[in-house]
Design an enzyme around this catalytic site. Structure first.
Site, short mmCIF file in Angstrom:
data_model
loop_
_atom_site.label_atom_id
_atom_site.label_comp_id
_atom_site.label_asym_id
_atom_site.label_seq_id
_atom_site.Cartn_x
_atom_site.Cartn_y
_atom_site.Cartn_z
N SER A 1 0.83 -1.21 0.00
CA SER A 1 0.00 0.00 0.00
C SER A 1 0.87 1.26 0.00
CB SER A 1 -0.95 -0.05 1.20
OG SER A 1 -1.96 0.91 1.11
N ASP B 1 -9.64 -6.16 -3.38
CA ASP B 1 -9.07 -4.97 -2.74
C ASP B 1 -10.00 -3.79 -2.96
OD1 ASP B 1 -7.56 -2.75 -1.92
OD2 ASP B 1 -5.68 -3.74 -2.44
N HIS C 1 -7.27 -5.86 0.90
CA HIS C 1 -6.11 -4.97 0.98
C HIS C 1 -5.27 -5.36 2.19
CE1 HIS C 1 -4.06 -1.25 -0.07
NE2 HIS C 1 -4.05 -0.92 1.21
#
Length: 348
Positions: A56, A142, A176
């Site tokens: 991320s 995600d 995620h």
């Protein structure tokens, strides 16, 4: 020409890896194992073996480090992040195009910005990327970073890296998170600590793609995870208050016993937002999956630590400009800090 001047920013993006912990019997690993600072300058890292990875916001930082220091990096692994300089020093772009609306990302424009910046010396010559190994991951479930954003990262790397050197994993219905095969929430769960068990060892896949076939993993030793003084590598102006530029005063480093006296490979891992020490202690450093491979494959794993501030409330690494307009260049305060840390880990 330098990187474009950023507009006035009023806050940090919500590339959130935050929210309360889930009640799934997560073991919060004690910090006692890293109680004493480790002198990283005593290590003998192999300067020809440096690589990076991240998830991320940490994935964006891994890309920034790879591109800005490509002449001294051999590969990168990136989970759920987009192209270099995607945010273009702009919070709105970071929250929009670079997380949710990939059709707004112009890869040819980012290619040209990268080439222009390299021509000034603010980042390494892009020829340094050509032979590197690049590993990418996007989870089909995600909901934080649109899979199309990672597609744009793939397209970005195709412009500089040999196609055969890029591996793109996108066949998991993963949320995620950092992806493991033995720790964390269910694969499709959205929530803290953003480590999900998908029966897939992302750390193994990253390291194997970069370094080649590895020996079977060993058992990570909690006593081999240390804290080190991260503040000593930050610009003098911020050494006393590293949080002002989004940095913790301490970082983590995993050093197998053999690597305390022998030459070893060096891999730096960047956590995501709300995965830093101030939020989850050393859970990410202990459970992202890298350390067990380090034990048997002569690797030092460095885990820099970010810290929250008013412009960065979720403790993200800087990929949109909260710590300065030069955030994506080698002169940026965070990138230069990480480069000095790696420099101290390498043998003389």
């Amino acid at each position: 020409a330098k990187l474009p001047i950023r507009p006035e920013n009023t806050g940090g993006p919500s590339m959130r890896l935050g929210a309360p912990f889930v009640a799934f019997a997560l073991a919060f690993v004690a910090l006692s194992a890293a109680a004493n600072d480790f002198d990283i300058s005593t290590l003998q890292g192999d300067p020809n073996s440096v690589s990076v990875s991240g998830i991320s916001a940490g994935g964006y930082m891994a890309v920034q480090y790879h591109v800005s220091h490509s002449l001294s990096v051999i590969g990168a692994g990136v989970i759920a992040a987009g192209p270099y300089y995607c945010a273009a020093d702009n919070l709105v772009t970071a929250l929009g195009a670079c997380m949710k609306y990939p059709d707004l990302i112009s890869v040819p424009t980012l290619h040209q910005i990268t080439l222009n910046t390299a021509s000034t010396g603010f980042i390494d010559n892009t020829k340094g990327l050509s032979g590197d190994k690049v590993w990418l991951f996007s989870g089909k479930d995600d909901k934080t970073v649109h899979p199309g954003v990672v597609d744009k990262l793939y397209e970005f790397y195709q412009g500089f890296v040999m196609e055969d050197n890029i591996e793109f994993v996108r066949n998991f219905s993963a949320a995620h998170a950092m992806i493991t095969n033995n720790f964390g929430n269910k694969c499709d769960y959205h929530g803290s600590p953003y480590i999900n068990n998908c029966d897939f060892d992302a750390a193994e896949s990253i390291l194997t793609h970069i370094y080649g076939n590895m020996l079977p993993h060993g058992t990570q030793e909690e006593g081999n995870l240390y804290e080190f003084d991260q503040s000593k590598y930050i610009w003098a102006l911020f050494k006393k208050l590293p949080s002002a530029v989004g940095m913790d005063s301490k970082g983590f480093i995993y050093v197998p016993e053999k690597c305390k006296t022998s030459v070893c490979k060096v891999h730096m891992v960047f956590h995501g937002c709300d995965q830093a020490k101030e939020v989850i202690g050393n859970v990410f450093a202990m459970h992202a999956g890298y350390n067990k491979w380090a034990e048997t494959n002569d690797m030092i794993i460095v885990y820099p630590q970010s810290q929250s501030n008013l412009l960065n409330p979720h403790g993200c690494f800087d990929w949109w400009g909260y710590a300065g307009t030069n955030y994506a260049s080698s002169s940026g305060v965070q990138l230069s800090t990480f480069h000095q840390i790696i420099g101290d880990v390498l043998k003389d």
